[in-house]
Design a protein around this motif. Structure first.
Motif, PDB file in Angstrom:
ATOM      1  N   ARG A 176       0.930   4.197  -3.178  1.00  0.00           N
ATOM      2  CA  ARG A 176       0.486   5.469  -3.209  1.00  0.00           C
ATOM      3  C   ARG A 176       1.591   6.168  -3.481  1.00  0.00           C
TER       4      ARG A 176
ATOM      5  N   THR B   3      -3.594   2.881   4.268  1.00  0.00           N
ATOM      6  CA  THR B   3      -2.107   2.272   4.702  1.00  0.00           C
ATOM      7  C   THR B   3      -2.077   2.570   6.118  1.00  0.00           C
TER       8      THR B   3
ATOM      9  N   MET C 255      -5.691   6.093  -0.128  1.00  0.00           N
ATOM     10  CA  MET C 255      -5.022   5.137  -0.118  1.00  0.00           C
ATOM     11  C   MET C 255      -3.920   5.286   1.516  1.00  0.00           C
TER      12      MET C 255
ATOM     13  N   LEU D 176       0.636  -1.133  -0.106  1.00  0.00           N
ATOM     14  CA  LEU D 176      -0.036  -0.148  -0.210  1.00  0.00           C
ATOM     15  C   LEU D 176       0.905   1.360   0.026  1.00  0.00           C
TER      16      LEU D 176
END
Length: 266
Positions: A110, A134, A130, A106
Motif C-alpha cells: 500500500r 491489511t 489494500m 500488505l
C-alpha cells in the motif's frame, strides 16, 4: 480420551516443508520490492511513503527469510511420540510470525502504491482496497489460522495426558479450546470495532515502520526461543496450556495493534 479432536490429525512436518517454501517465495517478493524505488524519482511529499515502504519490506524480508529456515528445520522434526509437543509448539509460534510478516507485505504494498504520485488517481481505489485487506480481512484470517494452530497443541496435550478420566468439557470439547476460542473471538471483535471507528483514530503515517520493526524483533525472539529454550525445557512446559493461552492472547493483541496501525496510516 476422545474429545472430538481425533479428527484433526495433522502432519506438522509435511506442512512445514510447504510453509518453508511459501515463506521463502514471499521473502523473494519482499526483496524485489525493496529495489523498486531505485528507478523511481520521488517528489518531496512522497519521500515518507517510500521510506516507510523500504523499512516495511526490509523487515518483512528478514522475518520471512528466517522463518523459511525455521520451517525447514521443523519439517525434519518428528511430529509424533515424545517430539510431538515440541513440533506443535514451534508450529504455533512460527504461525504467529508468519501471519504478522504476511501483513507487513500488505503494509508495504500500500505504501508503494501511494508513492507513485503520477498515477495517484488510478491507484486510489487499489489503496482503499489494500487498506481494508491489511486492517480488516488480513488480521481476521491471521487470527483464524492461529486458532487452528492452537488446536494441534490441544490435541497433542490430550494424547500425552496420563489422566484418562478427565472430562472433555462442554460439548465434548476441551476447556482449553473454549479458552482459545474466546481469545480469538474477542480479538476479531476488537478488529471489527476498529474498523467501525477507524475515522476517530489518530493519524500516524509512521505507524507501519514501527510495526514492521516490532514484527522483526518478534521473529528473532521466536527463533532464539525455539533454538535454545525448546530443546532444553521439559515437554510438559512446552506443550502446557498456560503458555499456549498467553501466547495466543499476545498474538491477538499484536494483530489488533497491526489493524490499528493500518487504519491510522491514512
Amino acid at each position: 480420551m476422545n474429545c472430538r479432536l481425533d479428527l484433526l490429525q495433522f502432519d506438522i512436518a509435511a506442512a512445514a516443508g510447504w510453509y518453508s517454501a511459501i515463506a521463502g517465495l514471499l521473502a523473494g517478493f519482499a526483496l524485489l520490492a525493496i529495489l523498486l524505488p531505485l528507478d523511481h524519482e520521488a517528489v518531496q511529499d512522497e519521500d515518507r511513503s517510500i521510506a516507510d515502504s523500504i523499512v516495511v519490506f526490509t523487515c518483512a524480508f528478514f522475518a520471512l527469510l528466517v522463518l523459511s529456515f525455521n520451517y525447514a528445520g521443523l519439517s525434519g522434526r518428528p511430529s509424533d511420540g515424545a517430539a510431538a509437543g515440541a513440533a506443535a509448539h514451534e508450529q504455533f509460534l512460527f504461525g504467529a510470525v508468519f501471519g504478522l510478516a504476511s501483513l507487513l507485505l500488505l503494509f508495504g504494498l500500500r505504501a508503494v502504491i501511494k508513492s507513485y504520485g503520477a498515477n495517484a488517481v488510478v491507484f486510489a481505489a487499489a489503496r482503499d482496497s489494500m487498506q481494508v485487506v491489511t486492517a480488516l480481512l488480513g488480521p481476521i484470517l491471521a487470527l483464524s489460522l492461529q486458532f487452528s494452530n492452537a488446536l494441534d497443541l490441544e490435541r497433542v496435550r490430550l494424547e500425552q495426558s496420563a489422566d484418562t478420566t478427565a472430562s472433555c468439557g462442554p460439548g465434548g470439547i476441551p476447556s482449553g479450546v473454549w479458552i482459545n476460542l474466546s481469545i480469538s473471538v474477542i480479538s476479531i471483535l476488537a478488529v471489527l470495532i476498529l474498523a467501525v471507528f477507524r475515522r476517530r483514530l489518530h493519524q500516524n503515517v509512521g505507524a507501519p515502520a514501527l510495526v514492521a520493526k516490532g514484527v522483526l524483533v518478534v521473529g528473532v525472539a521466536v527463533t532464539v526461543w525455539t533454538s535454545f529454550a525448546v530443546p532444553l525445557l521439559p515437554g510438559s512446559y512446552i506443550a502446557g496450556a498456560v503458555f499456549e493461552h498467553v501466547a495466543l492472547l499476545a498474538f491477538g493483541v499484536a494483530t489488533v495493534v497491526v489493524s490499528a496501525a493500518a487504519w491510522s496510516a491514512r
